[in-house]
Design a protein around this motif. Structure first.
Motif, PDB file in Angstrom:
ATOM      1  N   MET A   1       0.965  -1.034   0.104  1.00  0.00           N
ATOM      2  CA  MET A   1      -0.003  -0.039  -0.004  1.00  0.00           C
ATOM      3  C   MET A   1       1.084   1.285  -0.027  1.00  0.00           C
ATOM      4  O   MET A   1       1.918   1.132   0.629  1.00  0.00           O
ATOM      5  N   GLN A   2       0.476   2.003  -0.598  1.00  0.00           N
ATOM      6  CA  GLN A   2       1.256   3.532  -0.847  1.00  0.00           C
ATOM      7  C   GLN A   2       0.919   4.203   0.353  1.00  0.00           C
ATOM      8  O   GLN A   2      -0.105   4.464   0.515  1.00  0.00           O
ATOM      9  N   PRO A   3       1.891   4.912   1.238  1.00  0.00           N
ATOM     10  CA  PRO A   3       1.609   5.733   2.221  1.00  0.00           C
ATOM     11  C   PRO A   3       0.843   7.054   1.715  1.00  0.00           C
ATOM     12  O   PRO A   3       1.242   7.632   0.659  1.00  0.00           O
ATOM     13  N   ARG A  68       8.746   5.242   4.240  1.00  0.00           N
ATOM     14  CA  ARG A  68       7.912   5.127   3.169  1.00  0.00           C
ATOM     15  C   ARG A  68       7.995   3.350   2.949  1.00  0.00           C
ATOM     16  O   ARG A  68       7.097   2.876   2.718  1.00  0.00           O
ATOM     17  N   ASP A  69       9.348   2.837   3.045  1.00  0.00           N
ATOM     18  CA  ASP A  69       9.470   1.220   2.633  1.00  0.00           C
ATOM     19  C   ASP A  69       8.717   0.631   3.964  1.00  0.00           C
ATOM     20  O   ASP A  69       8.196  -0.140   3.487  1.00  0.00           O
ATOM     21  N   CYS A  72       5.078   0.731   3.021  1.00  0.00           N
ATOM     22  CA  CYS A  72       4.429   0.142   1.815  1.00  0.00           C
ATOM     23  C   CYS A  72       4.195  -1.460   2.115  1.00  0.00           C
ATOM     24  O   CYS A  72       3.518  -2.084   1.300  1.00  0.00           O
ATOM     25  N   VAL A  73       4.981  -1.888   3.346  1.00  0.00           N
ATOM     26  CA  VAL A  73       4.653  -3.428   3.339  1.00  0.00           C
ATOM     27  C   VAL A  73       3.514  -3.704   4.248  1.00  0.00           C
ATOM     28  O   VAL A  73       3.302  -4.908   4.497  1.00  0.00           O
ATOM     29  N   GLY A 108       6.144   6.999  -5.156  1.00  0.00           N
ATOM     30  CA  GLY A 108       5.858   6.031  -4.608  1.00  0.00           C
ATOM     31  C   GLY A 108       4.928   6.089  -3.493  1.00  0.00           C
ATOM     32  O   GLY A 108       4.784   5.204  -2.550  1.00  0.00           O
ATOM     33  N   TYR A 109       4.240   7.226  -3.288  1.00  0.00           N
ATOM     34  CA  TYR A 109       3.483   7.567  -2.391  1.00  0.00           C
ATOM     35  C   TYR A 109       1.991   7.571  -2.980  1.00  0.00           C
ATOM     36  O   TYR A 109       1.797   7.551  -4.203  1.00  0.00           O
ATOM     37  N   TYR A 110       1.051   7.539  -2.222  1.00  0.00           N
ATOM     38  CA  TYR A 110      -0.254   7.669  -2.578  1.00  0.00           C
ATOM     39  C   TYR A 110      -0.518   8.907  -3.682  1.00  0.00           C
ATOM     40  O   TYR A 110      -0.075   9.877  -3.214  1.00  0.00           O
TER      41      TYR A 110
END
Length: 176
Positions: A1-3, A68-69, A72-73, A108-110
């Motif tokens: 999921m994108q933060p 962020r990483d 994302c998990v 890489g974010y929402y």
């Protein structure tokens, strides 16, 4: 999921909004820059944004990338209080070059970034927020322009009670 990014100029109620979202059960990540300022100010040779912005930006990049990483998990919605795009904006405000590696790392974010505008009624200067209210507004405008330039959609969170603001964010997310 994108933060999901919650950002905006200083004194906008971001942290209060983040705390409310956390109390509602969402995963939240604290503002990296304030944490770093607290840590670095305790060191004799600490790196602070007003004395060495490029090195401070590097510290932020490392910690924000880790946030962020980690987000994302996760299997649930995660909110971050500021993100790598903020580094790009603050470098621009400080007259520094924003290199392609920062712009690339800001992805890489929402796709929708939630912005809280500074509000004079709650604005307080402190050791971690030395900006005047006018400077806070300038930073806010640079943040909006930066995130738009990075390809993100900007959603301005309307002013109101923290409950109203948290509800607005959740409604906006549910609408896609």
């Amino acid at each position: 999921m994108q933060p999901i990014i919650i950002t905006g100029g200083p004194g906008a109620g971001k942290t209060t909004l983040m705390n409310a979202l956390g109390e509602q059960g969402f995963l939240t990540f604290p503002e990296v820059s304030r944490t770093l300022i607290r840590q670095q100010s305790q060191l004799a040779d600490g790196v602070l944004p007003w004395t060495d912005l490029p090195r401070f930006a590097e510290l932020c990049l490392d910690m924000m990338s880790q946030q962020r990483d980690q987000a994302c998990v996760e299997t649930q919605l995660a909110f971050v209080d500021r993100a790598i795009g903020d580094i790009c904006a603050y470098l621009a405000v400080g007259g520094e070059v924003v290199t392609p590696d920062y712009r690339e790392a800001a992805q890489g974010y929402y796709p929708v970034v939630f912005f809280c505008a500074p509000h004079r009624d709650i604005y307080v200067q402190d050791d971690e927020r030395p900006h005047s209210f006018e400077e806070a507004e300038q930073i806010h405008h640079q943040l909006v322009a930066t995130y738009q330039g990075l390809g993100y959609e900007v959603a301005e969170v309307p002013w109101g009670s923290v409950e109203e603001r948290a509800g607005w964010v959740q409604t906006r997310l549910a609408q896609g």
